[in-house]
Scaffold this active site. Structure first.
Site, PDB file in Angstrom:
ATOM      1  N   LYS A 161      30.738  34.013  50.157  1.00  0.00           N
ATOM      2  CA  LYS A 161      31.935  33.178  50.036  1.00  0.00           C
ATOM      3  C   LYS A 161      32.350  32.615  51.382  1.00  0.00           C
ATOM      4  CE  LYS A 161      35.902  36.322  50.364  1.00  0.00           C
ATOM      5  NZ  LYS A 161      37.182  36.657  49.762  1.00  0.00           N
ATOM      6  N   LYS A 164      43.131  41.016  51.011  1.00  0.00           N
ATOM      7  CA  LYS A 164      43.695  42.342  50.809  1.00  0.00           C
ATOM      8  C   LYS A 164      42.956  43.309  51.745  1.00  0.00           C
ATOM      9  CE  LYS A 164      41.127  42.364  46.479  1.00  0.00           C
ATOM     10  NZ  LYS A 164      41.313  41.460  45.353  1.00  0.00           N
ATOM     11  N   THR A 183      37.088  31.662  43.798  1.00  0.00           N
ATOM     12  CA  THR A 183      37.613  31.894  45.141  1.00  0.00           C
ATOM     13  C   THR A 183      36.972  33.132  45.748  1.00  0.00           C
ATOM     14  OG1 THR A 183      39.474  32.902  44.066  1.00  0.00           O
ATOM     15  CG2 THR A 183      39.845  30.754  45.046  1.00  0.00           C
ATOM     16  N   GLU A 210      48.400  43.505  44.217  1.00  0.00           N
ATOM     17  CA  GLU A 210      48.016  43.347  42.816  1.00  0.00           C
ATOM     18  C   GLU A 210      47.805  44.729  42.208  1.00  0.00           C
ATOM     19  OE1 GLU A 210      45.565  39.746  41.697  1.00  0.00           O
ATOM     20  OE2 GLU A 210      44.500  40.493  43.438  1.00  0.00           O
ATOM     21  N   GLU A 211      47.945  44.781  40.881  1.00  0.00           N
ATOM     22  CA  GLU A 211      47.736  46.049  40.180  1.00  0.00           C
ATOM     23  C   GLU A 211      46.281  46.507  40.263  1.00  0.00           C
ATOM     24  OE1 GLU A 211      45.582  45.710  37.438  1.00  0.00           O
ATOM     25  OE2 GLU A 211      45.576  43.557  37.897  1.00  0.00           O
ATOM     26  N   SER A 212      45.388  45.568  40.589  1.00  0.00           N
ATOM     27  CA  SER A 212      43.954  45.870  40.599  1.00  0.00           C
ATOM     28  C   SER A 212      43.513  46.489  41.927  1.00  0.00           C
ATOM     29  CB  SER A 212      43.177  44.591  40.315  1.00  0.00           C
ATOM     30  OG  SER A 212      43.588  43.571  41.214  1.00  0.00           O
ATOM     31  N   ASP A 270      36.654  49.917  48.410  1.00  0.00           N
ATOM     32  CA  ASP A 270      35.536  49.378  47.623  1.00  0.00           C
ATOM     33  C   ASP A 270      34.398  48.854  48.509  1.00  0.00           C
ATOM     34  OD1 ASP A 270      36.782  47.080  48.581  1.00  0.00           O
ATOM     35  OD2 ASP A 270      36.220  45.906  46.819  1.00  0.00           O
ATOM     36  N   SER A 288      31.762  42.373  46.465  1.00  0.00           N
ATOM     37  CA  SER A 288      32.874  43.307  46.338  1.00  0.00           C
ATOM     38  C   SER A 288      32.431  44.670  45.790  1.00  0.00           C
ATOM     39  CB  SER A 288      33.987  42.681  45.505  1.00  0.00           C
ATOM     40  OG  SER A 288      35.154  43.460  45.617  1.00  0.00           O
ATOM     41  N   HIS A 289      33.000  45.048  44.653  1.00  0.00           N
ATOM     42  CA  HIS A 289      32.737  46.382  44.101  1.00  0.00           C
ATOM     43  C   HIS A 289      31.524  46.404  43.171  1.00  0.00           C
ATOM     44  CE1 HIS A 289      35.508  43.935  41.863  1.00  0.00           C
ATOM     45  NE2 HIS A 289      34.950  44.412  40.791  1.00  0.00           N
ATOM     46  N   ASP A 328      38.207  45.707  50.764  1.00  0.00           N
ATOM     47  CA  ASP A 328      39.527  45.093  50.566  1.00  0.00           C
ATOM     48  C   ASP A 328      40.392  45.826  49.537  1.00  0.00           C
ATOM     49  OD1 ASP A 328      38.018  44.210  48.454  1.00  0.00           O
ATOM     50  OD2 ASP A 328      38.467  42.070  48.705  1.00  0.00           O
ATOM     51  N   ARG A 329      39.782  46.647  48.694  1.00  0.00           N
ATOM     52  CA  ARG A 329      40.602  47.381  47.711  1.00  0.00           C
ATOM     53  C   ARG A 329      40.907  48.799  48.190  1.00  0.00           C
ATOM     54  NH1 ARG A 329      38.572  45.840  41.581  1.00  0.00           N
ATOM     55  NH2 ARG A 329      38.732  43.597  41.871  1.00  0.00           N
ATOM     56  N   ASP A 338      33.404  46.028  49.832  1.00  0.00           N
ATOM     57  CA  ASP A 338      33.637  45.198  51.024  1.00  0.00           C
ATOM     58  C   ASP A 338      34.943  45.549  51.739  1.00  0.00           C
ATOM     59  OD1 ASP A 338      35.103  44.214  48.864  1.00  0.00           O
ATOM     60  OD2 ASP A 338      35.195  42.202  49.702  1.00  0.00           O
ATOM     61  N   ARG A 371      41.938  42.185  29.309  1.00  0.00           N
ATOM     62  CA  ARG A 371      42.762  43.191  29.978  1.00  0.00           C
ATOM     63  C   ARG A 371      44.137  43.218  29.318  1.00  0.00           C
ATOM     64  NH1 ARG A 371      39.349  44.080  34.096  1.00  0.00           N
ATOM     65  NH2 ARG A 371      38.637  42.411  35.460  1.00  0.00           N
ATOM     66  N   THR A 380      47.151  35.899  39.007  1.00  0.00           N
ATOM     67  CA  THR A 380      46.167  36.861  39.503  1.00  0.00           C
ATOM     68  C   THR A 380      45.246  36.210  40.533  1.00  0.00           C
ATOM     69  OG1 THR A 380      46.238  38.016  37.422  1.00  0.00           O
ATOM     70  CG2 THR A 380      44.248  38.324  38.734  1.00  0.00           C
TER      71      THR A 380
HETATM   72  C1  G1P Z   1      40.005  41.008  39.207  1.00  0.00           C
HETATM   73  C2  G1P Z   1      41.403  41.568  39.375  1.00  0.00           C
HETATM   74  C3  G1P Z   1      42.243  40.633  40.214  1.00  0.00           C
HETATM   75  C4  G1P Z   1      41.541  40.406  41.563  1.00  0.00           C
HETATM   76  C5  G1P Z   1      40.111  39.930  41.330  1.00  0.00           C
HETATM   77  C6  G1P Z   1      39.341  39.820  42.641  1.00  0.00           C
HETATM   78  O1  G1P Z   1      40.063  39.757  38.564  1.00  0.00           O
HETATM   79  O2  G1P Z   1      42.018  41.801  38.121  1.00  0.00           O
HETATM   80  O3  G1P Z   1      43.516  41.170  40.395  1.00  0.00           O
HETATM   81  O4  G1P Z   1      42.242  39.472  42.329  1.00  0.00           O
HETATM   82  O5  G1P Z   1      39.420  40.851  40.479  1.00  0.00           O
HETATM   83  O6  G1P Z   1      39.259  41.054  43.305  1.00  0.00           O
HETATM   84  P1  G1P Z   1      39.909  39.525  36.963  1.00  0.00           P
HETATM   85  O7  G1P Z   1      38.571  40.121  36.583  1.00  0.00           O
HETATM   86  O8  G1P Z   1      41.014  40.266  36.307  1.00  0.00           O
HETATM   87  O9  G1P Z   1      39.983  38.046  36.780  1.00  0.00           O
HETATM   88 ZN    ZN Z   2      36.431  43.904  47.253  1.00  0.00          ZN
END
Ligand code: G1P
Ligand code: ZN
Length: 550
Positions: free
Chosen positions: A127, A377, A19, A364-366, A278, A114-115, A282-283, A280, A503, A345
């Protein structure tokens, strides 16, 4: 329209796009026909009605501009009437989500990994988001994958590059490219959601902050919103020029990768507030003077104080968190008497809940927090939530209110969900699978087992039934729940690129304010030992400590 060329090609994809889209090294994307094949697979997987518009932009990393030119041309050849593109090819992920929604475009293509680090030898990503502004659902990503396995041709017109650096419209027969300011629509949305005059007054009163864009996309957003609209000092910004290589760094806002900012917030001369976003946008990471706010606490605190923010003054329909995120927000929801959803997640599960008006805030915790203003996000939105809450609290009390005071007052009221995540990166896949299987083999023997002061209540594999569309997602992480409300979760990452990333999410509930000064690792020491014992992690992976602790 210029002559449309149909190029013969061959199937290419070896991996299903998630996704978060397809992420690969730039060198992979730059191979002949590779990007084109993926874009054609997207266009072949959706219905493009006459007059359709596509939103297009990216995080500014290396290869962004090249890809944008290709996608504009292919959009023309595939029947789009218009492409709205961010100036210079820039749109943060939440800003792109907003443009899709505001201008009701058919969807959008977001270019980002992303990051992940950027540059000629690093990552690129692409995407597709749908009309609600959120990531394409699985049935579309599956269709894209299926197309990519059978693709035999793609369409591209023989056009010169469009100027994407100047705002305005380029007309090519009946096809239009509209270059928009990357920030202004998004900044206007933020001005609608938040009390900008209260935040302005906060900065005027001498409140100091440092925002770290980590050389990535949020630089221009932070400058326009924090400095130009809200009056923060120019010196509040760091690493706010978008660089194609993200300064050679890893733009992931956490204690490990955003250490430059963390060090500033832990100096004697630390500002009142610190935040980072980050690649892009979103974090987010939120810091106070000598204080770190866990993303799980941040979500709970934003929810508890939502009535201080104009957009949420009328109340929240509900809240949602991913399963591994701490239960801090659950306690807030219970007190507010609103529903709280626990999802697997990944952001896509929140989209359904928001489209059905079941939740207003989620996280999310991330380091991902957001609301129904977009379907991604949103890093800067979270920063503005905090600024708005601090401004409102100072206005009400007539006194300076620190981030630490806000968090500690929250813990005193709701109790503290002490939380930490330990990541073991790049472990051999077989060893990682072995660890998970070993834990699962104890599902029947773990209940009622005692580990020091902790007694296991249940152990299971999390599955989720979407309350909106009834779809079921299984195997979403292994949970060991203790009688006292503490828990340990084990999960294999779905985004890691090398071997497997295991994790371990640790959470212990503590209502006693006497313990609230404790460092999370110290407070969780016993849980960490239990996790290692139950998983046989050391024996099975040969690892004695985690790669990243957040
Ligand atoms: C990680 C984060 C998850 C987040 C995803 C996309 O995925 O843990 O919360 O939605 O990046 O940013 P994971 O590597 O844990 O599958
Ligand atoms: Zn991102």
């Amino acid at each position: 329209m210029a002559q449309i060329i149909t190029r013969q090609t061959t199937p290419f994809l070896d991996q299903k796009p998630g996704t978060s889209g397809l992420r690969k090294k730039v060198k992979v994307f730059a191979q002949a026909n590779y990007l084109e094949n993926f874009v054609q697979s997207i266009f072949d997987s959706i219905v493009i009605p006459k007059g359709a518009t596509l939103t297009l932009g990216g995080d500014g990393r290396f290869y962004n501009k090249t890809a944008i030119q290709t996608i504009i041309k292919m959009a023309a050849a595939n029947g789009f009437a218009k492409v709205i593109v961010g100036q210079g090819g820039i749109l943060s992920t939440p800003a792109a989500s907003h443009i899709i929604r505001k201008y009701q475009t058919l969807g959008g293509i977001i270019l980002s990994a992303s990051h992940n680090p950027a540059g000629p030898d690093e990552d690129f990503g692409i995407k597709y988001n749908t009309a609600n502004g959120g990531p394409a659902p699985e049935k579309i990503t599956e269709a894209i994958f299926a197309k990519s396995k059978t693709i035999s041709q793609y369409k591209i017109p023989n056009l010169v590059d469009v100027d994407i650096d100047a705002i305005g419209e380029t007309q090519i027969d009946d096809f239009t490219v509209q270059v928009i300011h990357p920030v202004s629509n998004y900044a206007d949305l933020m001005a609608e959601l938040f009390d900008f005059s209260a935040i302005k007054a906060l900065f005027k009163s001498g409140f100091s902050m440092k925002f770290d864009a980590m050389h990535a996309v949020t630089g221009p957003y932070a400058k326009a919103i924090l400095v130009e609209r809200l009056g923060a000092a120019e010196s509040s910004l760091m690493n706010c020029e978008v660089s194609e290589t993200f300064g050679g760094a890893h733009p992931d806002p956490n204690l490990t990768y955003a250490h430059e900012l963390v060090e500033i917030l832990y100096k004697d001369t630390a500002p009142d507030f610190g935040a980072a976003s980050d690649g892009d946008g979103d974090r987010n990471m939120i810091l106070g003077n000598h204080f770190f706010v866990t993303p799980s606490d941040s979500l709970a605190i934003i929810a508890a104080n939502a009535s201080l923010i104009p957009a949420y003054q009328q109340g929240l329909a509900g809240v949602a968190r991913s399963m591994p995120t701490s239960g801090a927000v659950d306690r807030v929801a219970a007190k507010m008497n609103i529903p709280c959803y626990e999802t697997p997640t990944g952001w896509k599960f929140f989209g359904n809940l928001m489209d059905a008006d079941k939740v207003t805030l989620c996280g999310e915790e991330s380091f991902g927090t957001g609301s129904n203003h977009v379907r991604e996000k949103d890093g800067l939105w979270a920063v503005l939530c905090w600024l708005n809450i601090i401004a409102a609290k100072q206005k009400i009390s007539g006194q300076k209110v620190s981030v630490e005071q806000i968090v500690k007052a929250h813990w005193a009221e709701f109790g503290r969900n002490v939380y930490s995540r330990h990541d073991y990166e790049a472990i051999p896949t077989e060893a990682a699978n072995g660890v998970m299987a070993h834990i699962k083999s104890q599902f029947t023997t773990l209940p009622n087992q005692k580990f020091g002061q902790y007694t296991v209540k249940t152990a299971d594999d999390f599955s989720y039934t979407d309350p909106v569309d009834g779809s079921i997602s299984t195997g979403q992480g292994v949970r060991i729940l203790f009688a006292c409300g503490s828990r340990i979760v084990f999960r294999l990452s779905g985004t890691g690129t090398e071997g497997a990333t295991l994790r371990i999410y640790l959470e212990a509930y503590d209502a006693d304010t006497k313990n609230h000064h404790l460092d999370a690792q110290a407070a969780l020491a016993e849980m960490i030992q239990i996790a290692l014992e139950v998983s046989e992690l050391k024996q099975r992976t040969g690892r004695s400590s985690p790669t990243v602790i957040t």
